[in-house]
Design an enzyme around this catalytic site. Structure first.
Site, short mmCIF file in Angstrom:
data_model
loop_
_atom_site.label_atom_id
_atom_site.label_comp_id
_atom_site.label_asym_id
_atom_site.label_seq_id
_atom_site.Cartn_x
_atom_site.Cartn_y
_atom_site.Cartn_z
N CYS A 65 -5.58 10.74 -2.57
CA CYS A 65 -6.46 10.22 -1.52
C CYS A 65 -5.75 8.99 -0.96
CB CYS A 65 -7.87 9.93 -2.04
SG CYS A 65 -8.02 8.54 -3.19
N TRP A 66 -6.36 8.29 -0.03
CA TRP A 66 -5.68 7.21 0.67
C TRP A 66 -5.10 6.18 -0.31
CZ3 TRP A 66 -3.20 7.15 4.84
CH2 TRP A 66 -2.88 5.98 5.51
#
Length: 147
Positions: A65-66
């Site tokens: 994820c980010w």
């Protein structure tokens, strides 16, 4: 080895991850934004990849994820999973060696392709420690799983 990979975004580093794993001879199963029509939310796709490991459908997983934080939190909620957020090769080596981590969590924001290669090299080169204290710690964590 069969590796389950999830990402909440179809980012260049996520695509490179899949390609590099395949180049290394691994069978890759994708989840989230890497699989058309799949749920791309970080909690859902990270859980799916982690469940592949816990249920024996994959040997290991890589969740993205980010920042990598949400993906690691979601994966670690699955009993039997030991996910480690790794930002460098040394951490990846230690996660495999001392923690017998079976899920690698990566942040899409700061992981460059050269860094990704270093992390993967360390992750796949390291073997779980046979040291009694290390094995006892991993067993202790396993007993903490709520089933």
């Amino acid at each position: 080895m069969r590796i389950s990979v999830s990402s909440d975004m179809d980012e260049p580093v996520a695509r490179s991850l899949v390609a590099l794993l395949r180049e290394r001879g691994h069978e890759v199963v994708t989840h989230g934004a890497l699989r058309p029509g799949d749920d791309p939310r970080w909690a859902a796709c990270s859980e799916a990849a982690a469940r592949d490991v816990a249920d024996g459908r994959a040997d290991q997983a890589v969740v993205c994820c980010w920042t990598g934080t949400g993906a690691s939190i979601a994966a670690n909620k699955v009993p039997g999973v030991r996910a480690a957020l790794c930002t460098d090769a040394y951490t990846a080596d230690g996660a495999r060696r001392w923690n017998d981590a079976n899920v690698l969590a990566l942040g899409l924001r700061l992981t460059s392709e050269p860094l990704l290669k270093e992390i993967l090299d360390a992750w796949f080169t390291a073997a779980p420690s046979e040291d009694t204290e290390d094995r006892d710690n991993v067993a202790h964590v396993g007993r903490m799983d709520v089933r």
